[in-house]
Design a protein around this motif. Structure first.
Motif, PDB file in Angstrom:
ATOM      1  N   ASP A 109      12.744 137.281  76.609  1.00  0.00           N
ATOM      2  CA  ASP A 109      12.136 136.673  78.005  1.00  0.00           C
ATOM      3  C   ASP A 109      10.783 135.815  77.361  1.00  0.00           C
ATOM      4  OD1 ASP A 109      13.457 138.451  79.571  1.00  0.00           O
ATOM      5  OD2 ASP A 109      11.789 139.492  80.002  1.00  0.00           O
ATOM      6  N   THR A 113      11.606 131.669  77.967  1.00  0.00           N
ATOM      7  CA  THR A 113      10.467 131.127  78.737  1.00  0.00           C
ATOM      8  C   THR A 113      10.064 129.708  77.689  1.00  0.00           C
ATOM      9  OG1 THR A 113       9.894 132.992  79.994  1.00  0.00           O
ATOM     10  CG2 THR A 113       8.304 131.262  79.853  1.00  0.00           C
ATOM     11  N   LEU A 122       9.455 124.880  83.540  1.00  0.00           N
ATOM     12  CA  LEU A 122       8.466 126.083  84.183  1.00  0.00           C
ATOM     13  C   LEU A 122       7.253 125.722  83.549  1.00  0.00           C
ATOM     14  CD1 LEU A 122      10.140 129.560  83.251  1.00  0.00           C
ATOM     15  CD2 LEU A 122      10.030 128.415  85.564  1.00  0.00           C
ATOM     16  N   LYS A 126       3.623 130.475  82.854  1.00  0.00           N
ATOM     17  CA  LYS A 126       4.722 131.504  82.535  1.00  0.00           C
ATOM     18  C   LYS A 126       4.828 131.761  81.061  1.00  0.00           C
ATOM     19  CE  LYS A 126       5.814 131.567  86.975  1.00  0.00           C
ATOM     20  NZ  LYS A 126       5.967 132.942  87.787  1.00  0.00           N
ATOM     21  N   LEU A 127       4.552 130.929  80.266  1.00  0.00           N
ATOM     22  CA  LEU A 127       4.699 131.277  78.714  1.00  0.00           C
ATOM     23  C   LEU A 127       3.598 132.004  78.197  1.00  0.00           C
ATOM     24  CD1 LEU A 127       6.206 130.723  76.048  1.00  0.00           C
ATOM     25  CD2 LEU A 127       4.514 128.745  75.646  1.00  0.00           C
ATOM     26  N   GLN A 130       4.459 135.638  79.697  1.00  0.00           N
ATOM     27  CA  GLN A 130       5.645 136.369  78.793  1.00  0.00           C
ATOM     28  C   GLN A 130       4.965 136.601  77.378  1.00  0.00           C
ATOM     29  OE1 GLN A 130       8.330 137.415  79.659  1.00  0.00           O
ATOM     30  NE2 GLN A 130       8.083 136.416  82.037  1.00  0.00           N
TER      31      GLN A 130
END
Length: 331
Positions: A109, A113, A122, A126-127, A130
């Motif tokens: 994931d 990402t 994105l 979001k990074l 993750q």
């Protein structure tokens, strides 16, 4: 007669002659100062008796030694098993497999990402989410792996190790016994044996550290007497006896607690001591050969007890029949 004289003349012509007998070994008797030995009993004691203890609780699954066996320091002598530890190990193995799968998924994931964030699909938040999930998965996996290592070490500690070189005196448990952590499994006597003497108090004033002691040869299955040295005299009288420890070489094969007769010095006295080889016995009477001038005669003597010393292993005390200055001839 004429023939006999002729034979003698013939032998003389060829140089035949009689040779004198070799002179016999002699000994001049002299009174000497000797230790006034007294017999006491001593027991063979180990320097220390140490127990081999279990480091974990559980059930004894294997016992590898029995009484009398020799063991070396660090040798595995028993195995203790704990079913709870085995179950915990299986549970942790399953958890580690699950956490490993979560860590692998978190890594996938994070990689996916990261690519989407680089293309602007994105947002960067979001990074970060993750990355946090990946760190949590990795840390959980490491924690479970460390717990498994702890359980594995506890299983390894189920091996009961000998604490020192020596001999097993007694097994305190049997296979199948349930023990707790710290319970003794066997007792081991170290190989450094000593003699523990119990000397009557009337002789104790003559006893001190450094004195020689003699183990009676009759106690050694026909071997010669052995000598030792007193190491320590305990400063307390128990039941009318003084306790002392002595070191004697060659006690490694004795049983712990074996009783031996030991001779200790209780003062000095003078006596005639000669090698036992100078004494012969005929019809129950002891004789020595005494040189008087050019002749040797057999003189009856009264035998005392054996008085071996390091310099005269076959020493024998003579109570009467000889005097100082007599010259003895060895048979």
């Amino acid at each position: 007669m004429a023939r006999y004289l002729g034979l003698l003349a013939a032998f003389a012509a060829i140089g035949w002659s009689a040779t004198p007998a070799t002179a016999a070994e002699t000994l001049v008797v002299a009174r000497q100062s000797i230790a006034d030995e007294k017999a006491v009993f001593a027991t063979v004691e180990s320097t220390s008796v140490v127990p081999a203890r279990g480091r974990i609780g559980g059930t004894v699954a294997q016992l590898k030694v029995r009484e009398g066996d020799r063991v070396a320091a660090g040798q595995a002598i028993a195995t203790i098993g704990d079913e709870k530890l085995v179950l915990q190990m299986k549970s942790l193995d399953a958890q580690i497999e699950a956490l490993q799968a979560q860590a692998n998924q978190a890594q996938l994931d994070f990689t996916r990402t990261e690519g989407l964030v680089e293309r602007g699909i994105l947002p960067r938040i979001k990074l970060d989410e993750q990355r946090t999930a990946l760190n949590v998965a990795d840390n959980g996996l490491r924690a479970r792996t460390a717990e498994r290592a702890v359980i594995n070490e506890q299983l390894n500690q189920g091996q009961v190790l000998a604490p020192a070189d020596g001999r097993v005196l007694k097994r305190l448990i049997t296979v199948g016994s349930v023990v707790l952590a710290g319970d003794p499994i066997v007792t081991v006597a170290q190989q450094n044996f000593k003699l523990r003497l119990r000397v009557p108090e009337r002789h104790a004033r003559f006893l001190k550290a450094g004195d020689k002691v003699r183990v009676d040869g009759a106690e050694l299955a026909g071997e010669a007497s052995k000598w030792g040295v007193v190491d320590l005299v305990y400063p307390q009288i128990e039941e009318g006896r003084v306790i002392a420890d002595a070191t004697v070489e060659g006690l490694g094969e004795y049983f712990v607690g074996d009783r031996l007769r030991v001779w200790v010095a209780a003062g000095t006295r003078t006596a005639f001591v000669i090698p036992s080889g100078y004494v012969t016995s005929r019809f129950g009477i002891d004789y020595v050969r005494l040189r008087k001038g050019d002749e040797t005669v057999d003189v009856p003597v009264q035998r005392g007890r054996d008085m071996p010393t390091p310099s005269l292993p076959d020493g024998l005390e003579i109570l009467s029949g000889i005097q100082a200055g007599d010259q003895l001839v060895k048979p």
